[in-house]
Design an enzyme around this catalytic site. Structure first.
Site, mmCIF file in Angstrom:
data_model
loop_
_atom_site.group_PDB
_atom_site.id
_atom_site.type_symbol
_atom_site.label_atom_id
_atom_site.label_comp_id
_atom_site.label_asym_id
_atom_site.label_seq_id
_atom_site.Cartn_x
_atom_site.Cartn_y
_atom_site.Cartn_z
ATOM 1 N N CYS A 131 0.814 -1.217 0.000
ATOM 2 C CA CYS A 131 0.000 0.000 0.000
ATOM 3 C C CYS A 131 0.850 1.271 0.000
ATOM 4 O O CYS A 131 0.481 2.271 -0.627
ATOM 5 C CB CYS A 131 -0.978 -0.001 1.166
ATOM 6 S SG CYS A 131 -0.226 -0.026 2.807
ATOM 7 N N HIS A 165 -2.022 1.941 6.982
ATOM 8 C CA HIS A 165 -2.489 1.977 5.593
ATOM 9 C C HIS A 165 -2.226 3.380 5.050
ATOM 10 O O HIS A 165 -2.062 4.338 5.822
ATOM 11 C CB HIS A 165 -3.971 1.623 5.491
ATOM 12 C CG HIS A 165 -4.423 1.370 4.079
ATOM 13 N ND1 HIS A 165 -3.703 0.610 3.187
ATOM 14 C CD2 HIS A 165 -5.524 1.803 3.391
ATOM 15 C CE1 HIS A 165 -4.343 0.560 2.033
ATOM 16 N NE2 HIS A 165 -5.433 1.276 2.127
ATOM 17 N N ASP A 177 -8.678 5.039 -3.089
ATOM 18 C CA ASP A 177 -7.759 4.001 -2.628
ATOM 19 C C ASP A 177 -7.274 3.207 -3.838
ATOM 20 O O ASP A 177 -8.018 2.381 -4.382
ATOM 21 C CB ASP A 177 -8.441 3.063 -1.631
ATOM 22 C CG ASP A 177 -7.442 2.148 -0.919
ATOM 23 O OD1 ASP A 177 -6.526 1.644 -1.606
ATOM 24 O OD2 ASP A 177 -7.568 1.950 0.301
#
Length: 635
Positions: A166, A193, A210
């Site tokens: 990520c 994250h 995202d």
């Protein structure tokens, strides 16, 4: 919320704030040290060289076409610049999701087989040049070779490697957003994250994106879908750092009780100091504008925090990363619950008149095929020649599509040349035309809005494939063949659709009527029963005589098996049985099955399919269908 609920909320906040004074562990300097590396990182997103290198890796023309197609499918063929920019940003997100690779453990760089972790190594000079302060080591399960996985922080290097977790995904994607001029910021979640936000002029606010999940504008994804216990979420931009935790929660008192690193006043002072430093070279006018936007954002976040939840929206668990890793992080929900969905669908309008026009325009072509072609094989070859011309067109830049009808020496090509004039109606349905080229050739080119051609081309490809298949199924090709299902006349279009549920954003109800194999209507809870209603355009009364289903691209267990078709003469107040089918099976994906209505003659202005069972309800909770076409009788 009620006064009682508000009072409880305020009390919980006060208690959490009081606890902070006793449990806060870190000083202001320590918190600033945790944030500062990301502040330095986002400054790289302003480098013109990195912008140029990022743009070179993007198929801009294709993404612009897809963005305009997405707007065209909503009926918006004249979008504003703001609408185009927003649509392009979403296509950039979807493209990035497909083009970047998630790394669980890297394949062996010697033999390509699986590897297992061997701990950490020391970065060499080539790796530290691009900010890789950490290097993971992996041993090959087959050849024992050691593969290095440097965790690069410089997005310039990530444009080359195009892989990571990520951190790398959000780092590289945020650079892409800045490279295309979007006001962007990196979002740092202290519970491990990272993602992106872009300011959306069309929405008038910051929008969550995202890249790991390919999900946008759903900030509650982490708390509701991943079941994260959030504490601190910071938005880090070139001109400021902001605490945006409240955007990502509806459980603020619970979150506040976990914010025990530093007191709230001290945290606000840290962020204010960093922001002031980042803005010190800006003009007073720019600073005032930024401060006004900050104020508006905080007001919006506070309002959103106390809004009632939309219980109809269901969020997925985490999709990125292997299953065991997600389970270990408690971010996995289930294999079935793997996308956004809604059980409360809006009424949607079908923008599908081009589908009906294409089906109708095939009629004169088929009539002439019977007249000119000596066999089924020759007829199929003629249609393949036309399809090849359209494929050549599709592969060209969408704004300037033009191709010549190439001279091919064959009997089918000779017949096609004689028949070309009878393709004019079909070309018109595709917003194309034929004209004489500069060298005396016949050219096929754009006739009007290029986006209309882009929207229509996938439909005609699939329609031609279907016609070629149906020709092959005919006992012989003659005038008696010109009937259903080879001819698809009087297809209903431009109606309104309402469904019991739908997948967001790619499995919405109108996907069942868009004429392509690239989409489907998916009902996340439909295996136990679901429905879809089609209201005829302008409330016209029509007699439904036939309909056609197409199986979707995957998961045959979700196919419709038993259903009832009903008509209504009063827009859905009461229903009349038109057709009932049981134990239906699709043998393959994208298979079309045609059905004649068993009780015709009933005039209706609305139709309802009630799907009673899927192929295997024990294997899935979902229902899906690739397409639904409704055909009226001759008026």
């Amino acid at each position: 919320m009620s006064d009682e609920e508000l009072a409880r909320l305020i009390q919980a906040e006060e208690e959490a704030l009081m606890m902070q004074h006793f449990v806060s562990r870190e000083s202001k300097e320590q918190v600033e040290q945790r944030i500062q590396p990301y502040v330095n990182q986002v400054q790289m997103y302003e480098d013109p060289h990195r912008h140029e290198m990022a743009r070179k890796t993007v198929p801009v023309d294709k993404l612009e076409e897809k963005a305009l197609i997405s707007l065209g499918r909503e009926g918006n063929y004249k979008p504003t610049k703001v609408e185009q920019d927003n649509a392009f940003l979403l296509q950039l997100l979807f493209w990035f999701k497909q083009s970047f690779r998630w790394v669980n453990s890297p394949p062996c760089d010697s033999c390509g087989n699986d590897t297992r972790s061997q701990g950490m190594g020391i970065a060499n000079s080539a790796e530290t040049l691009y900010g890789a302060s950490r290097v993971e080591l992996y041993r090959c399960n087959s050849c024992s070779n050691i593969t290095r996985f440097p965790r690069y922080n410089d997005p310039l290097k990530l444009l080359e490697t195009r892989k990571g977790r990520c951190g790398e995904w959000a780092n590289c994607f945020t650079l892409y957003c800045r490279a295309f001029g979007y006001d962007s910021r990196l979002i740092l979640d202290f519970t491990d994250h990272v993602w992106t936000e872009c300011f959306s002029p069309s929405l008038g606010r910051w929008m969550h994106l995202d890249p790991c999940e390919g999900i946008y504008d759903n900030p509650l994804l982490y708390e509701k879908g991943w079941k994260k216990s959030l504490n601190y979420v910071f938005a880090i931009a070139k001109d400021g750092v902001h605490d945006v935790t409240k955007r990502y929660t509806r459980k603020w008192p619970e979150v506040l009780s976990r914010r025990n690193i530093i007191s709230e006043p001290s945290l606000a002072a840290v962020l204010s100091d960093i922001t002031r430093e980042l803005r010190k070279t800006l003009s007073s006018e720019v600073i005032s504008a930024l401060e006004e936007r900050d104020r508006i954002e905080m007001n919006v976040i506070e309002q959103e925090l106390h809004r009632k939840d939309d219980t109809s929206v269901s969020f997925p668990g985490r999709l990125s990363g292997d299953k065991e890793w997600r389970i270990a992080r408690s971010e996995f929900v289930s294999d079935e619950k793997n996308s956004l969905s809604s059980s409360s669908c809006p009424v949607r309008k079908c923008i599908d008149d081009h589908v009906t026009n294409i089906y109708s325009a095939l009629s004169p072509v088929l009539s002439k095929l019977i007249e000119y072609s000596p066999s089924k094989k020759a007829a199929a070859e003629i249609l393949e020649i036309f399809r090849k011309i359209l494929v050549d067109l599709k592969n060209l830049p969408f704004r300037t599509r033009r191709t010549s009808v190439k001279s091919v020496s064959s009997s089918s090509a000779d017949i096609f040349s004689k028949m070309l004039a009878f393709f004019d109606q079909l070309l018109d349905a595709l917003s194309l035309k034929s004209e004489l080229g500069v060298n005396g050739s016949i050219d096929i080119c754009l006739a009007s809005d290029p986006v209309k051609t882009s929207v229509a081309l996938p439909v005609v490809f699939h329609a031609l494939d279907d016609v070629i298949y149906n020709i092959g199924q005919c006992a012989r090709l003659d005038s008696r063949s010109l009937s259903w299902p080879l001819l698809k006349l009087n297809r209903l279009c431009s109606g309104l659709v309402l469904a019991s549920g739908e997948e967001l954003p790619f499995g919405i109800a109108t996907c069942a009527f868009d004429g392509t194999r690239m989409s489907k209507w998916e009902e996340p809870n439909g295996a136990a029963g679901c429905w879809i209603i089609y209201q005829v355009a302008d409330n016209r009364m029509v007699e439904l005589v036939a309909y056609e289903f197409m199986s979707a691209n995957d998961a045959p267990e979700r196919d419709p098996k038993d259903w009832v078709l009903e008509g209504s003469e009063n827009g859905g107040t009461s229903w009349h049985l038109l057709d009932k089918r049981t134990s239906q099976m699709f043998d393959k994906r994208f298979q079309r099955k045609a059905f004649t209505v068993s009780s015709p003659g009933y005039l209706s202005n609305a139709f309802r399919f009630r799907f009673l069972a899927v192929r295997d309800k024990n294997a899935t909770s979902r229902f899906q269908i690739g397409s639904i076409d409704l055909f009226a009788g001759s008026s």
